[in-house]
Motif scaffolding. Sequence first.
Motif, mmCIF file in Angstrom:
data_model
loop_
_atom_site.group_PDB
_atom_site.id
_atom_site.type_symbol
_atom_site.label_atom_id
_atom_site.label_comp_id
_atom_site.label_asym_id
_atom_site.label_seq_id
_atom_site.Cartn_x
_atom_site.Cartn_y
_atom_site.Cartn_z
ATOM 1 N N PHE A 92 0.863 -1.208 0.125
ATOM 2 C CA PHE A 92 0.128 -0.051 0.227
ATOM 3 C C PHE A 92 1.450 2.004 0.296
ATOM 4 O O PHE A 92 0.566 1.873 -0.075
ATOM 5 N N ASP A 98 -1.134 -11.715 -0.921
ATOM 6 C CA ASP A 98 -2.331 -10.147 -1.775
ATOM 7 C C ASP A 98 -2.395 -9.242 -0.225
ATOM 8 O O ASP A 98 -2.116 -9.860 0.487
ATOM 9 N N ASP A 132 -8.820 -6.091 1.815
ATOM 10 C CA ASP A 132 -7.612 -6.488 0.912
ATOM 11 C C ASP A 132 -8.187 -5.291 0.104
ATOM 12 O O ASP A 132 -8.834 -4.253 0.137
ATOM 13 N N LYS A 133 -7.242 -5.463 -0.791
ATOM 14 C CA LYS A 133 -6.781 -4.455 -1.912
ATOM 15 C C LYS A 133 -8.576 -4.382 -2.914
ATOM 16 O O LYS A 133 -8.869 -3.080 -2.658
ATOM 17 N N GLN A 145 3.295 1.487 -6.326
ATOM 18 C CA GLN A 145 2.645 0.295 -7.508
ATOM 19 C C GLN A 145 3.068 -0.419 -8.723
ATOM 20 O O GLN A 145 2.209 -0.651 -9.693
#
Length: 1729
Positions: free
Chosen positions: A693, A727, A747-748, A697
């Motif tokens: 995070f 993940d 999560d993402k 990215q």
Amino acid sequence: MDASGTFVTMTGGGQKQDLEPVFHMGKTYLYSYESIIVHGFPDRSLAMAGVRLTSQVEISRVSHSDHLLQFCSQIGSPKLEEHNGFWPTDPFIPSSRLSETLAACLSQPFKFEYTEGRVGSIFAPGGCPILCINLVRGILNMMQITIKKSQNVYELQEAGIEGICQTRYVIQDDSKNNRATISKSKDLTDCQEKAVENLGMAYIRPCPTCPLKEKNIKGTVTFIYQMKYGDSGASLTSAMSDQVYQISPFNEPNGAAVMEARQQLSLVDVKRSPISAPTSQLQNQGNLHYNFSGELPQMPIPLVRIKNPDLQLTETLRQLVQNNEKGATKEASAKFLQMIQLFRVATLDQIESLWLQFVNELPYRPWFLSAICAAGTTDTFRFLKQKIHDEKLSIWEAAATLPLAFHFVTPNKQTLEIASTFLTCPQIQKIVLHRIIVYLGYGSIVNKYCAQAVLCPNEPLQPLHHLATEATNKGDAKDMSLALKAIGNAGEPASIKRILKFLPTFSSAAASLPNRIHADALLALRKIARKDPVKVREITLQVFMDSTLAPNVRMVACVVLFETKPALPTVAALASSLLTEPSLQVASFAYSHMKTLAAGRIPQLYKLSAACNVAIKLLGPRLDRLSYRYSKVIQISDYSSQYQAGAIWRVYLMNSPSTMFPSDIITKVRGYYANTATDIIEVAFRSQSLIQFIRKQNIPFAEYETYKTLKELGKLLLGWKELPPEDPLISAYIKILGQDIAFVDIDKDAIQQMMMSLTGSSNWQPVVKKVVEEVQRGISGQWALPVMVGEMRHIVPTIVGLPLELGLCGAVVAQAAADVDVKVSPPVSENFRPSQLWEAKVDIHADIRPKAYFHTIAMMGINTQYFQSGLEFRAEFSANTTMKFDARINMKEKNLKIETLPCHQEAELAAVRSEVYAISRNMEEEDSEKKSQLLPKGEIPSISDHLLQSKEGSSRPGSWKQSSILNVISKGYQQGSEEAHHNSAGRRFYSRRFCRKFESLGCSTCLSIKSRNSAFLRNTYLHKLFGEFEAKIILKPVRTDADIEKIQLEVQAGSKAASKIIEVSSSGSKEEGEASPYENIQVKLKKILGIENVFTAANKTRRRTKRINREYKNADTGLWAEPRASHLSSSSSSSAASSADGKEPGNHHRTNEIRQSGKKRGSKSSSRSSSGSSASSKACSSSSQDHSGDRHCSGDSEYSNQQANTPVYQFLFKPADEQDPGGEILNISISSSSSSASDEGISRATSQPKFLGDSKPPILAAVLRAIHRNKQPTGLQLVLYTDIQPKRWRIQMFGSSITGPSRWKLCADASVINYRRVSGSLKWGKDCQDYHIATRIATGQFAAYPAMQMKLEWLKVPSIIRTTARWLYSFLPGAAYVLGFSQRQQPGPSHQATLVMALTSPRTCDIVFKLPELTIYDRAIRLPLPVPSHPGIPISTLPSSDWKVFSQATLSIIGSLKGHCTVFQNKITTFNGVQFNYSMPANCYHVLVQDCSPELKFLVMVKRLKESADLKVINVRLASHEVDMYVSNGLIQLKINGVQAPRDLPYTSNSAASMLISSEKKGLALKAPDYGIDKLYYDGHRIEIQAAFWMAGKTCGICGKYDAEVEREYQTPGGYLAKDAVSFGHSWIISEDPCAGACKLQHKFVKSEKPVSFEKTATKCFSVEPVLRCVKGCSATQTVPVSVGFHCVPADSALSLDGQPRLDQKSEDVVSSVSAHTACSCQQQACPA
């Protein structure tokens, strides 16, 4: 029920008459009956409450075993009387209406079975209240007698109204008069099938093995029977019973409340006429065992007479909302509890009718729904389910009510069935939040339901098991986690088989599940362990021993294992396994856990603590020295044996190999009270790949050439595989009272879905825009949140048949009314950008009125639906404030202005109140509530008066009512009343008020404390609590000359700060404030702030500093003594106290040194204790009697001997900027003059008379002022100056009154000099001269070690600060003892405190803390993080004065977290700090380090040149770059993508991820932080690689995995653990084409040439790992022996080396040494032309 059990014969006797009472047929026995129950204290001077029941009872026998009992229906029988007040002055008052109510239900006869002195079944008329049946039980309980004809003294288990209890009999037979006296006594704490009812205590776990001493409720009962016997049998002439319950909430012997009950049954007459048979059918009501069903509906609150529940609910709800709107939160809270009581008796139709009446009125809904949840009945639970199904509740209403409803609902078969329908409700299923709440709540209901049942059926668990099975089939990890947490809440052993399916140790299918599911499965076993600890212990021990599982899973297994409280053999087995444990993370965690348990003092964990204490002795100190890079358990606990109460706060820090910081953190608080334990709260946080995070990215690593190269390289390294992808995940859960109530997995995808649902976009910009738009709409409304926080009730029967209840219930009402209007200019446009906010103006108009009220009631006494009698404790906390203001924020001008109204009327901001009353209430006379304050309002009567009353009362008939009934109470009074009488006037009432006026603002704040308790009788916590207490904070206006219109706070930052002060001073004169040059502004500011007066006074004061300091030190060495005005004589100054840095004169002061060796943090080695002996400085001393002032110094050898034996607190700290090569290090005796000089030095450093405003404008100005109608504003102003230079920072702050005449000032000055010294001072008062506090932080040397000193001086401070400091000072010795510090009582300067921290090693430090009367010190304290240092460096070699100590220390600590790998000559140091020697084969590239994560970002290869044994070449692959660094002709060369790089470095790449190559020292430095390489240094001989901390666990190669697992450092590409460093290095050689490349070595499996046989059978063995061999056509010129594992098969097996089978997958049978080739000669190599 017949008495059964074993009895002990104490005294034998002959055959005696049958003494069981006999009632003859045809006769009626008339008895007078009287019973009394009193609640109070053993101190007779305190109020008490009680009831008395008198009646006449007739008993008649109608058959062999059947008897009838009837209360006489004459006038005044039965008669109930209430006592409320002080014994014996206040009489019993008859309650005629309540007596009539009881007479109505007792008028009909009762039937009971009676045989040989034992009572059987009891029969009552239909519809008879349970209360009346229990009163009959109380009478029949007196007739329960078990006679043993052969013994006079015996013990047995006897049934009674309280259960089956241990009973002792003593029989005295007077055969001459045909009379017998029977005495029996019972221990009410030693009962089987005990009659007890607990409500709201499902999550409090009792300790069955704890001794009686730890129980806070103790009781006993005695009976005395007078029997007269003859030929026709024995008759009962009289019976007396006496029961005492002692309740001690704080487990204090003298701090106990008492319930005493007495009964007397006396034979009056025997009639010839029997009792007439009952006219109605009698129903069986069971035996003597008490029945509770009648008392449970009544909460421990004032009685509510329920006639028409629906009308009463309507009226109560309306009154409640009206009280809330008026702000009467106290009345609203009481009405809220009454409404809960009404809902408990209301029917479903009545609840539905009330809902339809108020469903559309929003103010009523929160009160209605919260009360419905708290009622917890079957009907209220069914109603809530129906409303959610019909979608009558909003999403947030349902989310708020569901947890409360599942928590408060009464667990029974009906509510369990309703709860199961929640699980299948479509409206619940479609909302994830509701679904989670319902499943977790259902598990909690199952747990409470099964706790009441002897054997829990499997049917309630089926929905949870079905969810687990369905989630497994679908592969839904979130549902798996939900199912496991719900099963964990249920806590039933029947679920163990389901849980095992999620553990790889027991199910191979579970190996593919995420690690967090494995951990959740283990955590689900914790509550099951309380019912089946043996089974859970077996499971968790096997999981812990399974080294194939992830470390964090095994650590969770360790946590659960110790929850089962294993015995010593299990703990010892676990400890012995740690000796060979390959994972240091697991070993560190288990060892740390055992160590914290071994140090515990909780009685319930004594056996476990003792086992751990023995087990950790099996382990060496190696695990104790591991840093916080490894997993740990931190525990803080305390337990009071005196009060039998304690708590544990424990934190589990679980690191994973792939993270530098803990990936799993679990913290919990557990409380212990008496013989119970409760898990109060537990919070867990789990993260995975969280760095993604933070990192950049959008770099396409997979598209670069390096990614493809590493993929191809993986085929050349046997068994190499990239790490599985992880993940990003954040998960957390919270447990309250041991129950999971909520958890979340983020999560993402979840984050993106959240943003999409908010804005329809995954960009942050629309989110900010939407937030600004919502803020602009403003907030307006009123909110109320009522919640019943808890209801706990413990009910036991008394011998009278009435229930004794200890009850507690509480409610919280939170209210808020808000009206907020926000305007932003310019308004938000369509093309809004967040940066526009920095140019905006914001106007806010706010009126916010939050309010909170907490109300709790505790009761000890009788609590039935008919009447209440006992002690009632009420406590309340209220907080109330009003925030009404206008604010204007100008971001562009850096201006903030807030305006609010002054206080016009007195307001109570916060208050705490408590009171205790003796109460008497009954349903028939609602308006006649009787309440007596616990303490009498007048003086306490003298002892002689009481004794006289007792003597007078004892001479009258029936005097046991007046004098003997309160045996316990009278004894307690006689012991302590004399002292109470003498001290009552001064000690039982306390009142104090503290006020602070702010006249310039027109208000004052007061703290008022009032207390009136019974501690003057007995000094216990219970007596301190019982009485009256009030503490409140009040804000009230202050009268001023002119009315204040408003109060204004304005803050101006930036260049306009000075003009704002001038503008305020000149009352807004534009001519003076607009275009003045800076010089004029400077002069005006100095005049406005009064700076000239401040510095003039400072210069005068500084000249007296030395004398004043000496006076302070010589006048009084007590703690924070008051400074004296008179000057001291020179003789007194010559005998001054020693400096804080030196040693006190040995003959003038106490030197009582305290050592707590058992409390130390670990063993201190001799090398550490004498580590200062290597210093070579001289020790000097000067005598205070030597007027010449000459110093006498000893030589080096003398100093060395002194330092080796000198305590650490006698060393002298030498600041870095005062050191010289020949300076002192040790000071044995320092005179007062040197101390004064040191103090004067601080004063000079902190009070330099330099005003920054002479050269700098202020950066911040703040003005707080009151605007008057007909007067200039009054208030305060503050100005902040800063001066930041390369080697010196300085900050000054000045505050003063904005009115001219006042000379009150506030001056603060702080400076940082050369980054080595930070000094500061704070002065205030008249021209900043009344009070002064100074501090200094400096770096330097302490006994030859680098150190930091913090010194605090207070020349004069206000009395409130001195009082507070003394109070805190009183806790220091105890705190130091608990933390393991040593202490020394020695006088020092009375106005100075010094703390020195010396770094004795990178992981340890010494601490010396000197206070005016106490010195606290300790050595070799372990640090949580290593601090890079070089202890023992001479002073002369310390860095120069421009060394930035503080900033570099921070950078050093951060740098120590990063991985460092070094290659120099043949020595290699890995990222984990493992060093080994390895000679690289020439011309062959080795994988030094590479990214093994799925991103495959970089590769670094190294090879040794054949021409030199020292020179090396490296090849770096980054993205599309290939970088070669090598040495040619003595010069370092650089090639990028095969092209010689220009010499004009630095070189920067143009790709998405930056790369920088520059010259550094004698070599090259490559920095590529986006790739994970913070720095790579190469100079031909040395290679240093520094990896980013987020690459931990993601690297591989010779530099290792950077996972802190040093025991597994030699891992080959296939994961095999090499036997030595040589075979490890060989495994990372990259094979080349032998014809095209210079490396002629390749990996081959080999066959052992040594003959091996097993059980006389010939075998052949093949290596399971390849060994270096020369390629075909080449011969070895150099070899080296390596240890390799071999797999052996029978000699006739078909297995051979042909075809290179996958031998690496075979088992290892034997280890043998073979020769590995390291150099080859290739004269016969066949290569194509």
